[in-house]
Motif scaffolding. Structure first.
Motif, short mmCIF file in Angstrom:
data_model
loop_
_atom_site.label_atom_id
_atom_site.label_comp_id
_atom_site.label_asym_id
_atom_site.label_seq_id
_atom_site.Cartn_x
_atom_site.Cartn_y
_atom_site.Cartn_z
N ARG A 7 -13.28 51.69 31.84
CA ARG A 7 -14.23 51.01 32.27
C ARG A 7 -15.65 51.47 32.52
NH1 ARG A 7 -14.37 45.86 30.75
NH2 ARG A 7 -15.48 45.20 32.61
N GLU A 8 -15.48 52.89 32.92
CA GLU A 8 -16.77 53.67 32.94
C GLU A 8 -17.21 54.21 31.86
OE1 GLU A 8 -17.47 56.51 36.01
OE2 GLU A 8 -15.97 55.35 37.32
N LEU A 9 -18.49 54.13 31.51
CA LEU A 9 -19.12 54.32 30.40
C LEU A 9 -19.78 56.01 30.64
CD1 LEU A 9 -20.76 51.12 29.78
CD2 LEU A 9 -19.02 52.13 28.26
N ALA A 10 -19.44 56.61 29.49
CA ALA A 10 -20.10 58.09 29.54
C ALA A 10 -21.49 58.16 29.33
CB ALA A 10 -19.49 58.90 28.70
N HIS A 11 -22.28 58.72 30.23
CA HIS A 11 -23.70 58.93 30.21
C HIS A 11 -24.10 60.64 30.27
CE1 HIS A 11 -23.11 54.91 31.94
NE2 HIS A 11 -24.35 54.82 31.31
N PRO A 12 -24.98 60.95 29.69
CA PRO A 12 -25.44 62.32 29.83
C PRO A 12 -26.11 62.63 31.25
CG PRO A 12 -27.27 61.22 28.34
CD PRO A 12 -26.14 60.38 28.65
N ARG A 13 -25.70 63.90 31.88
CA ARG A 13 -26.62 64.13 32.98
C ARG A 13 -27.85 64.42 32.82
NH1 ARG A 13 -23.53 69.45 34.48
NH2 ARG A 13 -24.22 69.82 32.36
N SER A 14 -28.82 64.21 33.67
CA SER A 14 -30.03 64.13 33.47
C SER A 14 -30.48 65.83 32.65
CB SER A 14 -30.87 64.14 34.60
OG SER A 14 -31.21 63.01 35.18
N GLU A 15 -30.01 66.56 33.21
CA GLU A 15 -30.18 67.88 32.47
C GLU A 15 -29.74 68.20 31.07
OE1 GLU A 15 -26.75 68.82 35.55
OE2 GLU A 15 -28.35 67.55 35.45
N ASP A 16 -29.05 67.32 30.60
CA ASP A 16 -28.22 67.39 29.24
C ASP A 16 -29.15 66.24 28.35
OD1 ASP A 16 -26.45 69.07 29.94
OD2 ASP A 16 -25.19 67.70 30.72
N ILE A 17 -30.10 65.73 28.70
CA ILE A 17 -31.01 64.80 27.92
C ILE A 17 -31.77 65.68 27.15
CG2 ILE A 17 -32.47 62.85 27.82
CD1 ILE A 17 -31.46 61.84 30.35
N ALA A 18 -31.75 65.46 25.79
CA ALA A 18 -32.45 66.38 24.82
C ALA A 18 -33.71 65.28 24.28
CB ALA A 18 -31.91 66.59 23.79
N LEU A 19 -34.89 66.10 24.26
CA LEU A 19 -36.09 65.18 23.44
C LEU A 19 -35.61 64.66 22.18
CD1 LEU A 19 -38.98 64.48 23.68
CD2 LEU A 19 -39.48 66.83 22.80
N GLU A 20 -35.23 65.46 21.38
CA GLU A 20 -34.73 65.11 20.07
C GLU A 20 -33.88 63.76 19.96
OE1 GLU A 20 -32.25 68.71 20.60
OE2 GLU A 20 -34.17 68.10 21.11
N GLY A 21 -32.92 63.71 21.06
CA GLY A 21 -32.16 62.69 20.91
C GLY A 21 -33.08 61.36 21.71
N VAL A 22 -33.84 61.58 22.50
CA VAL A 22 -34.50 60.42 23.18
C VAL A 22 -35.32 59.75 21.84
CG1 VAL A 22 -36.31 59.65 24.67
CG2 VAL A 22 -34.33 61.19 25.25
N LEU A 23 -36.10 60.82 21.28
CA LEU A 23 -37.13 60.20 20.02
C LEU A 23 -36.29 59.67 18.83
CD1 LEU A 23 -39.18 63.44 19.80
CD2 LEU A 23 -39.93 61.37 20.85
N HIS A 24 -35.04 60.16 18.65
CA HIS A 24 -34.08 59.66 17.82
C HIS A 24 -33.92 57.98 18.17
CE1 HIS A 24 -31.08 58.65 14.76
NE2 HIS A 24 -30.32 58.29 15.96
N ALA A 25 -33.39 57.87 19.35
CA ALA A 25 -33.10 56.49 19.83
C ALA A 25 -34.23 55.65 19.69
CB ALA A 25 -32.43 56.72 21.39
N LEU A 26 -35.52 56.15 20.26
CA LEU A 26 -36.61 55.34 20.16
C LEU A 26 -37.07 54.96 18.68
CD1 LEU A 26 -38.19 56.50 23.45
CD2 LEU A 26 -36.79 54.18 23.08
N SER A 27 -36.89 55.79 17.89
CA SER A 27 -37.42 55.72 16.35
C SER A 27 -36.84 54.33 15.78
CB SER A 27 -37.13 56.83 15.53
OG SER A 27 -35.54 56.92 15.06
N ASP A 28 -35.82 53.70 16.15
CA ASP A 28 -35.14 52.40 15.65
C ASP A 28 -36.06 51.42 16.20
OD1 ASP A 28 -33.07 51.08 13.82
OD2 ASP A 28 -33.29 50.06 15.71
N GLU A 68 -26.12 56.97 25.23
CA GLU A 68 -25.74 58.44 24.71
C GLU A 68 -27.00 59.58 24.79
OE1 GLU A 68 -23.13 58.45 21.22
OE2 GLU A 68 -21.43 57.69 22.40
N SER A 69 -28.00 58.85 24.43
CA SER A 69 -29.28 59.69 24.34
C SER A 69 -30.00 59.95 25.85
CB SER A 69 -30.30 59.23 23.32
OG SER A 69 -30.76 58.06 23.89
N GLY A 70 -29.51 59.17 26.50
CA GLY A 70 -29.92 59.08 28.17
C GLY A 70 -31.15 58.34 28.34
N VAL A 71 -31.53 57.46 27.37
CA VAL A 71 -32.51 56.45 27.69
C VAL A 71 -32.14 55.37 28.51
CG1 VAL A 71 -34.09 54.90 26.31
CG2 VAL A 71 -33.56 57.03 25.44
#
Length: 115
Positions: A7-28, A68-71
């Motif tokens: 019931r708990e969802l996986a989230h990246p730790r703050s230090e594992d959030i990558a810029l390219e992942g955030v940009l990909h998530a926000l590109s849609d 999963e991107s940390g957004v």
């Protein structure tokens, strides 16, 4: 990513959030619309709050990409999955990025409605 139970969802730790992942998530555009809503209200909403014009499985995919991107952060409240923007964490990692993307999106929307 961490998750203690099913019931708990996986989230990246703050230090594992990558810029390219955030940009990909926000590109849609649909994912960006979710982020705009969360940023404008500062609230916490269930997935059903967002009327995305896609199937339930596609909606699930979009929220998973954001998580999963940390957004966003997600958690269960009863049977509903709630969402909140990880704005402070994103601002600490990438100062001004989220604000710039939100401003650019608003400017683009204004150009489209003026044209």
């Amino acid at each position: 990513m961490t998750a203690a139970s099913s019931r708990e969802l996986a989230h990246p730790r703050s230090e594992d959030i990558a810029l390219e992942g955030v940009l990909h998530a926000l590109s849609d555009p649909l994912r960006l619309s979710v982020v705009i809503e969360l940023a404008s209200t500062g609230g916490e909403f269930p997935c059903s709050h967002f009327p995305l014009p896609v199937t339930k499985s596609t909606t699930t995919h979009h929220f998973r990409v954001l998580r999963e991107s940390g957004v966003i952060q997600q958690w269960y409240r009863g049977t509903a999955k709630y969402n909140r923007l990880r704005g402070e964490e994103l601002d600490a990692l990438f100062p001004g990025l989220l604000a710039a993307i939100l401003r650019a999106s608003a400017a683009q929307s204004a150009r489209r409605t003026d044209g």
